[in-house]
Design an enzyme around this catalytic site. Sequence first.
Site, PDB file in Angstrom:
ATOM      1  N   ARG A  37      39.001 -24.223 -13.057  1.00 28.24           N
ATOM      2  CA  ARG A  37      39.679 -23.093 -12.422  1.00 28.24           C
ATOM      3  C   ARG A  37      40.825 -22.698 -13.331  1.00 28.24           C
ATOM      4  O   ARG A  37      41.823 -23.393 -13.428  1.00 28.24           O
ATOM      5  CB  ARG A  37      40.196 -23.580 -11.078  1.00 28.24           C
ATOM      6  CG  ARG A  37      40.920 -22.547 -10.280  1.00 28.24           C
ATOM      7  CD  ARG A  37      41.442 -23.159  -9.026  1.00 28.24           C
ATOM      8  NE  ARG A  37      40.808 -22.592  -7.874  1.00 28.24           N
ATOM      9  CZ  ARG A  37      41.083 -22.980  -6.629  1.00 28.24           C
ATOM     10  NH1 ARG A  37      41.918 -23.973  -6.415  1.00 28.24           N
ATOM     11  NH2 ARG A  37      40.488 -22.415  -5.614  1.00 28.24           N
ATOM     12  N   ARG A  44      49.168 -26.487  -4.079  1.00 26.24           N
ATOM     13  CA  ARG A  44      48.421 -27.492  -4.790  1.00 26.24           C
ATOM     14  C   ARG A  44      47.541 -28.126  -3.752  1.00 26.24           C
ATOM     15  O   ARG A  44      48.032 -28.463  -2.682  1.00 26.24           O
ATOM     16  CB  ARG A  44      49.414 -28.533  -5.318  1.00 26.24           C
ATOM     17  CG  ARG A  44      48.914 -29.210  -6.510  1.00 26.24           C
ATOM     18  CD  ARG A  44      49.955 -30.041  -7.167  1.00 26.24           C
ATOM     19  NE  ARG A  44      49.286 -30.654  -8.293  1.00 26.24           N
ATOM     20  CZ  ARG A  44      49.829 -31.547  -9.067  1.00 26.24           C
ATOM     21  NH1 ARG A  44      51.068 -31.934  -8.855  1.00 26.24           N
ATOM     22  NH2 ARG A  44      49.153 -32.050 -10.064  1.00 26.24           N
ATOM     23  N   SER A  45      46.256 -28.248  -4.049  1.00 27.79           N
ATOM     24  CA  SER A  45      45.304 -28.571  -2.985  1.00 27.79           C
ATOM     25  C   SER A  45      45.897 -29.585  -2.018  1.00 27.79           C
ATOM     26  O   SER A  45      46.305 -30.669  -2.405  1.00 27.79           O
ATOM     27  CB  SER A  45      44.015 -29.097  -3.570  1.00 27.79           C
ATOM     28  OG  SER A  45      44.283 -30.278  -4.258  1.00 27.79           O
ATOM     29  N   GLN A  78      52.639 -25.771  -8.232  1.00 29.97           N
ATOM     30  CA  GLN A  78      51.336 -25.796  -8.907  1.00 29.97           C
ATOM     31  C   GLN A  78      51.584 -25.818 -10.421  1.00 29.97           C
ATOM     32  O   GLN A  78      52.125 -24.861 -10.973  1.00 29.97           O
ATOM     33  CB  GLN A  78      50.536 -24.560  -8.479  1.00 29.97           C
ATOM     34  CG  GLN A  78      49.309 -24.242  -9.310  1.00 29.97           C
ATOM     35  CD  GLN A  78      48.329 -25.391  -9.364  1.00 29.97           C
ATOM     36  OE1 GLN A  78      48.042 -25.925 -10.434  1.00 29.97           O
ATOM     37  NE2 GLN A  78      47.838 -25.779  -8.195  1.00 29.97           N
ATOM     38  N   HIS A  90      45.258 -13.424  24.671  1.00 34.45           N
ATOM     39  CA  HIS A  90      45.014 -13.072  23.279  1.00 34.45           C
ATOM     40  C   HIS A  90      44.016 -14.088  22.744  1.00 34.45           C
ATOM     41  O   HIS A  90      44.200 -15.288  22.920  1.00 34.45           O
ATOM     42  CB  HIS A  90      46.314 -13.109  22.477  1.00 34.45           C
ATOM     43  CG  HIS A  90      46.237 -12.280  21.231  1.00 34.45           C
ATOM     44  ND1 HIS A  90      45.382 -12.573  20.197  1.00 34.45           N
ATOM     45  CD2 HIS A  90      46.894 -11.155  20.864  1.00 34.45           C
ATOM     46  CE1 HIS A  90      45.528 -11.647  19.254  1.00 34.45           C
ATOM     47  NE2 HIS A  90      46.434 -10.780  19.635  1.00 34.45           N
ATOM     48  N   ALA A 144      54.736 -13.795  17.991  1.00 38.36           N
ATOM     49  CA  ALA A 144      54.041 -12.939  17.017  1.00 38.36           C
ATOM     50  C   ALA A 144      54.916 -11.776  16.526  1.00 38.36           C
ATOM     51  O   ALA A 144      55.006 -11.524  15.338  1.00 38.36           O
ATOM     52  CB  ALA A 144      52.734 -12.422  17.601  1.00 38.36           C
ATOM     53  N   LYS A 178      53.625  -7.552  11.705  1.00 35.31           N
ATOM     54  CA  LYS A 178      54.251  -6.987  12.899  1.00 35.31           C
ATOM     55  C   LYS A 178      55.767  -6.909  12.771  1.00 35.31           C
ATOM     56  O   LYS A 178      56.392  -6.070  13.400  1.00 35.31           O
ATOM     57  CB  LYS A 178      53.878  -7.816  14.123  1.00 35.31           C
ATOM     58  CG  LYS A 178      52.434  -7.633  14.566  1.00 35.31           C
ATOM     59  CD  LYS A 178      52.114  -8.474  15.774  1.00 35.31           C
ATOM     60  CE  LYS A 178      50.621  -8.436  16.065  1.00 35.31           C
ATOM     61  NZ  LYS A 178      50.246  -9.419  17.092  1.00 35.31           N
ATOM     62  N   ARG A 229      44.161 -24.445  -2.266  1.00 33.47           N
ATOM     63  CA  ARG A 229      45.092 -23.483  -2.822  1.00 33.47           C
ATOM     64  C   ARG A 229      44.928 -22.177  -2.064  1.00 33.47           C
ATOM     65  O   ARG A 229      43.944 -21.973  -1.373  1.00 33.47           O
ATOM     66  CB  ARG A 229      44.785 -23.275  -4.308  1.00 33.47           C
ATOM     67  CG  ARG A 229      46.036 -23.487  -5.153  1.00 33.47           C
ATOM     68  CD  ARG A 229      45.851 -23.017  -6.555  1.00 33.47           C
ATOM     69  NE  ARG A 229      45.247 -24.005  -7.432  1.00 33.47           N
ATOM     70  CZ  ARG A 229      45.069 -23.781  -8.728  1.00 33.47           C
ATOM     71  NH1 ARG A 229      45.416 -22.641  -9.265  1.00 33.47           N
ATOM     72  NH2 ARG A 229      44.517 -24.712  -9.487  1.00 33.47           N
TER      73      ARG A 229
HETATM   74  C1  LIG Z   1      49.226 -10.281  17.139  1.00 35.22           C
HETATM   75  C2  LIG Z   1      49.179 -11.463  18.031  1.00 35.22           C
HETATM   76  C3  LIG Z   1      48.385 -12.574  17.720  1.00 35.22           C
HETATM   77  C4  LIG Z   1      47.404 -12.619  16.598  1.00 35.22           C
HETATM   78  O1  LIG Z   1      47.927 -12.383  15.415  1.00 35.22           O
HETATM   79  P1  LIG Z   1      47.052 -12.400  14.087  1.00 35.22           P
HETATM   80  O2  LIG Z   1      48.151 -12.122  13.120  1.00 35.22           O
HETATM   81  O3  LIG Z   1      46.048 -11.313  14.194  1.00 35.22           O
HETATM   82  O4  LIG Z   1      46.457 -13.717  13.953  1.00 35.22           O
HETATM   83  C5  LIG Z   1      48.439 -13.646  18.548  1.00 35.22           C
HETATM   84  N1  LIG Z   1      49.217 -13.650  19.645  1.00 35.22           N
HETATM   85  C6  LIG Z   1      49.975 -12.601  19.974  1.00 35.22           C
HETATM   86  C7  LIG Z   1      50.830 -12.677  21.200  1.00 35.22           C
HETATM   87  C8  LIG Z   1      49.985 -11.473  19.185  1.00 35.22           C
HETATM   88  O5  LIG Z   1      50.731 -10.421  19.529  1.00 35.22           O
END
Ligand SMILES: *Cc1c(COP(=O)(O)O)cnc(C)c1O
Length: 471
Positions: free
Chosen positions: A72, A94-95, A102, A200, A285, A314, A343
């Site tokens: 690699r 690093r693995s 690395q 979710h 999130a 987000k 990695r």
């Molecule tokens: C956006 C969101 C997730 C999922 O996020 P990913 O970045 O797509 O994995 C999980 N839980 C809540 C409450 C979220 O708003």
Amino acid sequence: MLDINIKGTIPKNMEDRGLHILSDNLGEIENILNQRKMPKKGLSDEKIELLLTFLSNMDTDKDPKAIRVGEREARISSEIHKKLSSNFCHGIGRSGNLVDPQPKAPGASAMYALTNKLLESFLKNLNVNVNALATPVSTGMSIALCLSALKRGFLVENVNKNVNKNKDTKIATNITTNITKKQYSKYDGANVVIYPYASHKSPIKSTSFAGMRMRFVETQLSDRDDCVEIPVEDIISATEKELKAGNNPVILSTLTFFPPRRGDDIEEISKYCLENNIPHIINGAYAIQNHKYLDKLKKALKYRVDAIVSSTDKNLMTPIGGGIIYSKNKDFLREVSLTYPGRASATPIVNTFVSLLSLGMDKYTQLMKEQVITKNLLDDLLIDLANKTGNTKLNVDSPIASCITTQKDPVDVSAKLYNLRITGPRGIKTTDHFGNCYMQNYKYNYVVMNASIGVKESDVNNAVDRLSKVI
Ligand SMILES: *Cc1c(COP(=O)(O)O)cnc(C)c1O
């Protein structure tokens, strides 16, 4: 190192002037490297690119004298790959450990360490004092990394020895010498996730991905407002049941969610987790963008929070694909980093790095203020629309999203909005147990809309205007 020798090409006074300007410009980049803090004022794209160029030119695939005989060697078939990876073709990690330097990639390793430092300083500016780890995967996968680390078992500092009464806790005998000064205990293989139900799929899949079982705790209708929520007593009782059955539970709470689901009472959960030595992961999130969420995180962090997981797209306006895991417990973050198999692509980390540098604290603070103003606008417009159409703006508890009832089929309403080129609204029927996060019928058909960071007043004005035509 970089000797800009232009001596004799132009008059001396011009040479001095030119080098002075260059030095001022490079100074901004030097400051980032020296201070390792989120800048107050964002850097221009040009300077960020220059910094990335400096860093990526330290990787061994750029070594003009290197002889490369590994399996690699960051060989690439097209120059496009350089652009797509910001020239960090060797990736990061690093693995078996993301944060380990690395050897083939000194530049990428430094870039990653710097990103984590910037993240810590960013969170500190928001009054959240934690260690932070940028991850090359999104929220769901980052939660899976945390759960997987808990499943493997790990050493935790005994913050409060007196309350450490859980019989499942054993004092580790094989702790390494550099940590014997503090008292550590070993949390053995978490095997069940207590999940106050939030509909979710990502956290649910994170759990199965980590090879663990999930125990749902059901929501209830609040008697205070229109929220669905989960009493902390129910979460505790579910946890106690698992403990009694001889299992090692971990609580996965949710702070940010679509209303009417209320965010969990993470402060109370964290107190319980501290007193009973139960690991606690918070799904935050999109928590970083609003001070109401940050205040809740701050309070919870006084007690037991092993990690908080947030999304980079987000909160930090990156393309999708990165996460942030943060915690007061540096050792746990290391365990999480160790859990990652292999990695990783440097790109999601670069995205985080670029967002932090380009935004700067001033712009982020400004965006947070605009988010609050735009959310208030959304609320006002929805109240107005509700009054005009005989609907109700629901009394829910979210600094980001708002709900309005509809007498039509809400799924149809949101489909029409999609066709009117509005993305984001969700239409939920009373009978949609998944959408409502509620196992019985919810009180209303409703549409939920978000005013999250980066939203413009015109987005909200136009969205509500079109909603008024289809509701
Ligand atoms: C956006 C969101 C997730 C999922 O996020 P990913 O970045 O797509 O994995 C999980 N839980 C809540 C409450 C979220 O708003």
